[in-house]
Design a protein around this motif. Structure first.
Motif, short mmCIF file in Angstrom:
data_model
loop_
_atom_site.label_atom_id
_atom_site.label_comp_id
_atom_site.label_asym_id
_atom_site.label_seq_id
_atom_site.Cartn_x
_atom_site.Cartn_y
_atom_site.Cartn_z
N ALA A 8 36.71 69.70 53.10
CA ALA A 8 36.68 70.23 54.46
C ALA A 8 35.78 69.38 55.36
N MET A 9 34.60 69.05 54.88
CA MET A 9 33.67 68.29 55.71
C MET A 9 34.20 66.88 55.95
N SER A 10 34.76 66.25 54.91
CA SER A 10 35.31 64.91 55.11
C SER A 10 36.58 64.96 55.95
N GLY A 11 37.24 66.12 56.01
CA GLY A 11 38.45 66.26 56.81
C GLY A 11 38.18 66.62 58.26
N GLY A 12 36.90 66.71 58.65
CA GLY A 12 36.58 66.93 60.05
C GLY A 12 36.29 68.36 60.43
N TRP A 13 36.32 69.28 59.48
CA TRP A 13 35.94 70.65 59.81
C TRP A 13 34.48 70.64 60.29
N ASP A 14 34.20 71.47 61.26
CA ASP A 14 32.85 71.44 61.86
C ASP A 14 31.87 72.39 61.17
N GLY A 15 32.37 73.37 60.46
CA GLY A 15 31.49 74.30 59.77
C GLY A 15 32.25 75.09 58.72
N ILE A 16 31.51 75.58 57.74
CA ILE A 16 32.10 76.39 56.68
C ILE A 16 31.24 77.63 56.49
N LEU A 17 31.86 78.78 56.53
CA LEU A 17 31.16 80.05 56.34
C LEU A 17 31.71 80.72 55.09
N LEU A 18 30.83 80.98 54.15
CA LEU A 18 31.22 81.67 52.92
C LEU A 18 30.82 83.13 53.04
N LEU A 19 31.79 84.02 52.87
CA LEU A 19 31.53 85.47 52.94
C LEU A 19 31.78 86.07 51.56
N GLY A 20 30.71 86.55 50.92
CA GLY A 20 30.83 87.10 49.58
C GLY A 20 30.23 88.48 49.48
N LEU A 26 24.46 67.48 51.95
CA LEU A 26 24.66 67.35 53.40
C LEU A 26 23.43 66.75 54.07
N ASP A 27 22.27 67.19 53.64
CA ASP A 27 21.04 66.65 54.22
C ASP A 27 20.93 65.15 53.97
N ARG A 28 21.31 64.72 52.77
CA ARG A 28 21.24 63.29 52.45
C ARG A 28 22.22 62.49 53.30
N LEU A 29 23.37 63.12 53.65
CA LEU A 29 24.38 62.43 54.46
C LEU A 29 24.07 62.48 55.96
N GLY A 30 22.97 63.13 56.31
CA GLY A 30 22.61 63.22 57.71
C GLY A 30 23.36 64.30 58.46
N LEU A 31 24.03 65.20 57.72
CA LEU A 31 24.70 66.34 58.34
C LEU A 31 23.80 67.57 58.25
#
Length: 736
Positions: free
Chosen positions: A649-661, A690-695
């Motif tokens: 998802a992140m490499s495909g350009g999605w701007d955010g991911i929310l996990l609901l559990g 993500l932190d290492r990738l600067g995201l």
């Protein structure tokens, strides 16, 4: 057989007015080459169902895509038999009831849901159930107290063979030691004769019940439908087969030696409820110190229960037992007086009638906290309490007998539990500690059931009260939860029903719970297995053992189809016919992520089907609007989350991911026990990457949610969307 997909779009419930149905049809037929795509204003009505059935019979459609209401609704209406696969797309609650009608973003959302549904329908296959060649339908009941005897009788009445194992020489457990008992059916206003002799006679006369007394279970191997049980009796080992197991090993009274502050041990005439029954069985209640008939008896409630230093929980049966004992005392000695010192009297259900009867017989009730219990030279007891109504200390002396309602501890509280692996470099001191054994499971994950706090072996106490953390093994009676006698009988009957459902569902190849009726099961591509043991260690239900080389040995009938193993596997070798890592990954990739210049961010929501999806549906029913950037994919359990979905998802350009559990823990449990917790742990690893990738690591966020928080789900989504707007577009969007 080649798959032929038919797509059916409902235009009712406001769908036709809110979105461009022609655009949805174009997605199905042009983009995804569906041979048939039809609309109907009332798809779940008889005409709509006939429309679909006509295409199944006349056009050879064997995969039906329903774009309408949620999969949780009208699943029976849209069931076209085992040869037809059905995929549901939720346009109603997740699109038109939560977003602005006629808006461009609303139609774009509906189009994306159509794309995801089509991708899944193309990839999914109809599951082939895992059926055993020789299914055992006998039911093993461990423990022959009131709960175990009731379960055995009820299962036998239904025509099933029962194997009843009791460690003592006689049947009846704790209840067998009672002089009289509280009623277990109407009327509830007086004490009754002990029911155990009648139940024992019924068991002995029932040819469907095989009884082993002075016996124990040496080993429980296998799985639902094929448990191999080794029983030891009289020095001999006996082998039995069972399709399901009912654990009814009961509870033991809380150790009164720990209640010295209430006078036990120092005052001869301070006894427990069990000791009172021994006195009553002799035909009179006399003081242990000198044999003198008692005139004044004090009943101290919550003796150790509801006390953080002893038992933090209410033991449920104690108040009713004390009321019964007061009635027993009145029967044996009409002139005797009963005094209750209580925090709260908990006479649940119709036991209120017994409470009122004891009140009318002259018992005195003092809402209080015990300050001191002492005895004089004649062994008479003096009790000092803080009266919580009057707000002052009160002293009651010349008490002949004090009866402590000392609560119950489940028999599983002292069984061996698997030890958590030590942290790197941690030194673990081996301490020899004697532990009880009950089932002696031949499972890699440990020999006994896993317990929650207080020692009760629940699985999910809210939705699945009988299930334990080992599939096909059901707990009942006071080993499952603190219960009074009437509740125990009802509970044991329910456990018998669940065991019957288990053996029948297993024979059919279906899951029992929470995904009742699910025919799928995990399949392993062993050619790529690296023996990392993640699947065996993370499976919450002991469904995977290991061979001598560390390869996973799946036990499909133990499996609850949560997919936790699928999420755990770094090589992605585990899949279901209708649920797999590539399948969900392709759904993520199927969404059209707008370019940065379009200023239309995209947020992926991966939501657990047990609480999060129902909460989202209820938000739709309440017409709660939320941000149109989101696209929701239901997961069987958040424990099935594979980190490759986040990466894709992140490499495909999605701007955010929310996990609901699901909310996890002891007070509100994940439906698959550990799934939500495991997802949160996995997410911590994603955050580091993500932190290492600067995201910004907050682009991927986890939230616990229960079904009753549906009013908050829109706020959760909108607040996350605001944060994503602050972060700006995903820097990888231009490279997608």
């Amino acid at each position: 057989m080649a798959k032929k997909i038919g797509v059916y779009i409902c235009t009712g419930c406001g769908i036709g007015e809110a979105v461009d149905v022609n655009a949805l049809t174009k997605v199905a037929t042009k983009e995804h080459k569906a041979g048939i795509c039809k609309t109907d204003a009332f798809l779940c009505g008889q005409d709509g169902i006939n429309l679909i059935k006509s295409d199944i019979q006349g056009e050879g459609v064997n995969a039906v895509v329903i774009a309408a209401c949620p999969a949780r609704i009208k699943y029976d209406v849209f069931n076209f038999g085992p040869e037809v696969m059905v995929e549901r797309i939720n346009l109603r609650e997740q699109v038109v009831w939560t977003h602005e009608a006629g808006d461009e973003d609303t139609t774009m959302m509906a189009e994306d849901y159509m794309r995801m549904g089509m991708v899944k329908a193309k990839a999914a296959e109809i599951p082939e159930p895992y059926k055993l060649e020789d299914t055992a339908k006998s039911i093993l009941v461990v423990g022959a107290g009131l709960a175990g005897m009731t379960s055995a009788i009820e299962a036998a009445k239904a025509g099933y063979q029962v194997i009843l194992v009791e460690k003592e020489a006689v049947l009846g457990g704790y209840v067998a030691g009672m002089y009289k008992q509280a009623p277990i059916k109407a009327p509830f206003d007086g004490i009754k004769d002990n029911c155990i002799p009648a139940l024992a006679a019924e068991i002995q006369s029932n040819s469907n019940i095989k009884v082993y007394t002075s016996a124990k279970v040496l080993k429980t191997a296998g799985a639902p439908g094929m448990f191999d049980i080794t029983i030891e009796q009289g020095g001999q080992e006996i082998l039995e087969k069972a399709g399901a197991v009912i654990l009814a090993s009961g509870a033991t009274p809380y150790d009164p030696a720990k209640l010295g502050h209430l006078g036990y041990g120092s005052c001869k005439n301070v006894i427990t409820q069990a000791q009172f029954e021994e006195l009553a069985k002799k035909g009179a209640v006399n003081r242990p110190s000198d044999g003198k008939a008692v005139e004044r008896v004090a009943f101290i409630q919550c003796a150790g229960s509801r006390d953080a230093e002893h038992l933090a929980y209410c033991s449920a049966a104690c108040c009713v037992e004390s009321l019964k004992q007061a009635a027993t005392l009145k029967e044996l000695n009409p002139d005797a007086q009963s005094i209750f010192f209580y925090k709260d009297i908990r006479s649940s259900g119709q036991y209120e009638h017994l409470y009122k009867q004891v009140q009318s017989d002259g018992a005195i009730f003092v809402k209080s906290e015990i300050v001191n219990v002492t005895a004089d030279s004649s062994s008479s007891v003096t009790i000092e309490v803080q009266d919580l109504i009057l707000g002052e200390n009160v002293i009651t002396d010349e008490i002949d007998l004090v009866v402590l309602a000392n609560g119950m501890v489940p028999s599983t509280a002292n069984v061996a539990q698997p030890a958590a692996p030590p942290a790197p470099g941690e030194q673990v001191e081996e301490v020899a500690e004697e532990k009880d054994t009950i089932l002696n499971l031949a499972y890699r994950q440990g020999p006994e059931l896993l317990n929650l706090k207080y020692g009760f072996p629940d699985s999910h106490f809210i939705c699945f009260p009988y299930e334990t953390r080992r599939t096909g093994i059901f707990a009942t009676g006071s080993v499952r939860a603190p219960l009074d006698l009437a509740a125990t009988v009802e509970d044991a009957t329910g456990a018998a029903l669940k065991a019957i459902q288990c053996v029948e569902a297993t024979a059919f190849g279906a899951a029992i719970h929470p995904r009742s009726g699910d025919m799928s099961y995990p399949e392993f591509n062993m050619n790529r297995c690296t023996q990392c043991k993640r699947c065996t260690e993370e499976c919450p239900f002991g469904a995977i053992n290991e061979d001598e080389k560390g390869n996973p040995l799946p036990n499909p009938t133990r499996c609850r189809r949560c997919g936790t193993c699928m999420g755990a596997c770094p090589e992605r070798i585990i899949s279901f016919k209708n649920y797999s890592v590539p399948m969900i990954g392709n759904m993520v990739k199927a969404v059209e992520v707008p370019e940065e210049a379009d200023e239309k961010p995209r947020i992926l929501i991966l939501a657990c089907e047990n609480d999060a999806i129902p909460a989202l549906d209820m938000a739709g029913h309440s017409r709660l609007n939320y941000n149109a950037w989101v696209r929701i994919i239901p997961l069987r359990c958040l424990g099935s989350l594979n980190l490759v979905w986040v990466a894709d998802a992140m490499s495909g350009g999605w701007d955010g991911i929310l996990l609901l559990g699901c909310k996890h823990g002891d007070d509100y449990q994940c439906h698959f026990m550990k799934g939500s917790e495991l997802a949160e742990i996995r997410l911590s690893k994603v955050s580091e990457t993500l932190d290492r990738l600067g995201l910004e690591s907050d682009r991927v966020r986890f939230r616990q949610i229960n079904i009753m928080e549906y009013k908050e789900v829109a706020t959760i989504i909108d607040e996350f969307a605001k944060d994503i707007e602050k972060f700006g577009p995903n820097p990888m969007k231009d490279f997608a």
